[in-house]
Design a protein around this motif. Sequence first.
Motif, short mmCIF file in Angstrom:
data_model
loop_
_atom_site.label_atom_id
_atom_site.label_comp_id
_atom_site.label_asym_id
_atom_site.label_seq_id
_atom_site.Cartn_x
_atom_site.Cartn_y
_atom_site.Cartn_z
N GLU A 170 25.32 27.90 17.73
CA GLU A 170 24.28 28.69 17.07
C GLU A 170 24.74 30.13 16.86
OE1 GLU A 170 19.47 29.68 17.46
OE2 GLU A 170 20.50 28.48 19.00
N GLU A 171 25.59 30.62 17.75
CA GLU A 171 26.10 31.99 17.65
C GLU A 171 27.17 32.15 16.58
OE1 GLU A 171 27.59 32.86 21.50
OE2 GLU A 171 25.63 32.89 22.49
N VAL A 172 27.91 31.06 16.29
CA VAL A 172 29.11 31.21 15.45
C VAL A 172 29.10 30.40 14.16
CG1 VAL A 172 30.53 31.75 17.46
CG2 VAL A 172 30.39 29.38 16.66
N TRP A 173 28.09 29.56 13.93
CA TRP A 173 28.18 28.61 12.83
C TRP A 173 28.25 29.27 11.47
CZ3 TRP A 173 24.91 27.68 8.70
CH2 TRP A 173 23.63 28.24 8.74
N GLN A 174 27.78 30.50 11.35
CA GLN A 174 27.80 31.18 10.06
C GLN A 174 29.11 31.92 9.79
OE1 GLN A 174 23.95 32.80 8.57
NE2 GLN A 174 23.29 32.64 10.71
N LYS A 175 30.07 31.81 10.71
CA LYS A 175 31.37 32.45 10.51
C LYS A 175 32.28 31.58 9.64
CE LYS A 175 31.62 35.05 14.86
NZ LYS A 175 32.46 35.31 16.07
N PRO A 176 33.24 32.19 8.93
CA PRO A 176 34.27 31.39 8.26
C PRO A 176 35.22 30.82 9.31
CG PRO A 176 34.76 33.73 8.04
CD PRO A 176 33.40 33.64 8.70
N ASP A 177 35.90 29.73 8.97
CA ASP A 177 36.79 29.09 9.95
C ASP A 177 38.04 28.56 9.27
OD1 ASP A 177 35.90 26.75 8.68
OD2 ASP A 177 35.69 25.65 10.55
N ALA A 178 38.90 27.89 10.06
CA ALA A 178 40.16 27.34 9.54
C ALA A 178 39.98 25.96 8.95
CB ALA A 178 41.20 27.29 10.66
#
Length: 597
Positions: free
Chosen positions: A378-386
């Motif tokens: 929930e804290e990180v799901w809106q971040k871009p990723d690899a």
Amino acid sequence: MSDKRIEDYALIGDGETAALVHRNGTIDWLCLPRFDSEACFAALLGDDENGCWHLRFEGETGRSRSYRDGSLILETEITCSQGKARQIDFMPMRAQVPRIVRIVECLEGEVSVRNEMRLRFDYGRIHPLVRGAGDGCVMAISGPNAVSLEFDVPIEFADRRFASAQRLGAGERACYALTWFPSHEETPARIDPSEELGSTETFWREWSGNITRDGRYSAMIARSLITLKALMFTPTGGMVAAPTASLPEQPGGERNWDYRFCWLRDATFTLLALTRWGLDDEARDWIKWLRRTVGGEPIDLQPFYLVDGERRAIEWQAGWLHGFNGAQPVRFGNRAEDQLQLDIYGEVIDSLYQASKEGVGDDDDSDQLIRLLASRLEEVWQKPDAGIWESRGEPRHHTYSKVMCWVAFDRASAWLEQRDTALSAHYRDLARTVHAQVLDEGVDEERGCFVIAYGDTAVDASALRIPLVGFLPADDLRVRATVAAIETDLCRNGLFARYDTAATEDGVEGSEGAFVAVSFWLAEVYHMQGRIDDARTLFERVLGRANDLGLLAEQLEFGGDRQLGNFPQGLSHIALLAAADRMQRGRGGAREPAQSK
């Protein structure tokens, strides 16, 4: 430099490591004492001087090979000018130390066999110290590693190689054994090769005896399950993606990675494959490995771990190895360990959820992990990723990663429905939010298909997982449009790439082959859409590219008949099993959405 072919190799293993045996009888790859240890035979990525073990027959005119039914015991029949022989290669299932046993039997006439071994530790770089060990044995030592050699005849050591020669008449046999042990310990007791062969065959026959052998694809199913068993690290239950490193994804290319680790992404794929075919003990061991490995606070997943659950696999290059057919650099370790890959949260939570449905993990440990993982996501799901393909380019909002965030929240909501109704409702709402965002940002307006990342127009074969995880039904117009786009953009010679490397900046030069798992995923989706003939045609086309022993690498050459990438690849065989299940048992369905729609 010789022209090597990945499909020419066979696999033998003992539940903790594995070796590759070329069809000419040479062992070119072996890491001791476990999958991710340094190699003592590394000719696979170099030449003979980097370590190998030959058995050569005088006057050889032909050979054929197969596994003993239901086992990982490799048998090769060799026809020579004056006779015929059988070569048997296997690794006894691990008791205390790893061993390779090789037996040559003369079946007809007379045969002459020459045994020649080059031991090179530290991935083919270091020559061992050699000394006699009494009772006809020879011992080789390098740092923490020691190897004992037991041959039926005296062993010569010259020019940094061990050698022996024998002439056998009909009914006679020659036996050779290599045993690894820690160099500070006493040499293990000698073995009886015939007894080891018998106990190894008994193990495999008993284990594989529970595999259902009916149906059109029963032989490939059995071989795939035996291969997966061989990739499992028995002490912990973890499964390596492949037993090899740096086999190129394109001949001569630089997409060469170390796959001797346990990828979390494969968690649900593996679990469902094991439980679907009745391998509940292995499924329980895998779930136990998973829970031990990802446990602890603060919880923050990395894409893969070592077989014992350790986290560090620092990437480095072995400049003294010229690579498989010259493919450089030769990499060990894997820099992807530090990447943010959001989809693995969905895979881990889904695997714990699916395990509970199969009765192999419904307890407080799973409950705690699901809560911690969902909270962290929930804290990180809106971040871009690899992304799923571990891009080394700039992080992006990958569509499949967001789909798997939906899976994570959807399954967490279902898990908590009877345990914490308020938190269940919270994750159900969050899953709906993610679902709506993916449909809004991850679909190309003009073509109506899912794209590789928000704002992009290129397609990605990972979108084939969308109906398989229950995000949308297979007959949804956007799924159909995605299949059509993949058929147009990613298909060559009837096989499918995972994405267009020329159209996507992934931080690595060069191209790659057709991704085996993708074709199996597409076959499943075809079947779900009622395209039964297309599904079977594609499935059997890829089956036809397995080698003569039924083994598949990660990728296939588009314009030729070579296999590419690390070998054998666990994900390829897992995807094969899922597709075979759908082909044999009816139309089947996807994993259903649990709560959020």
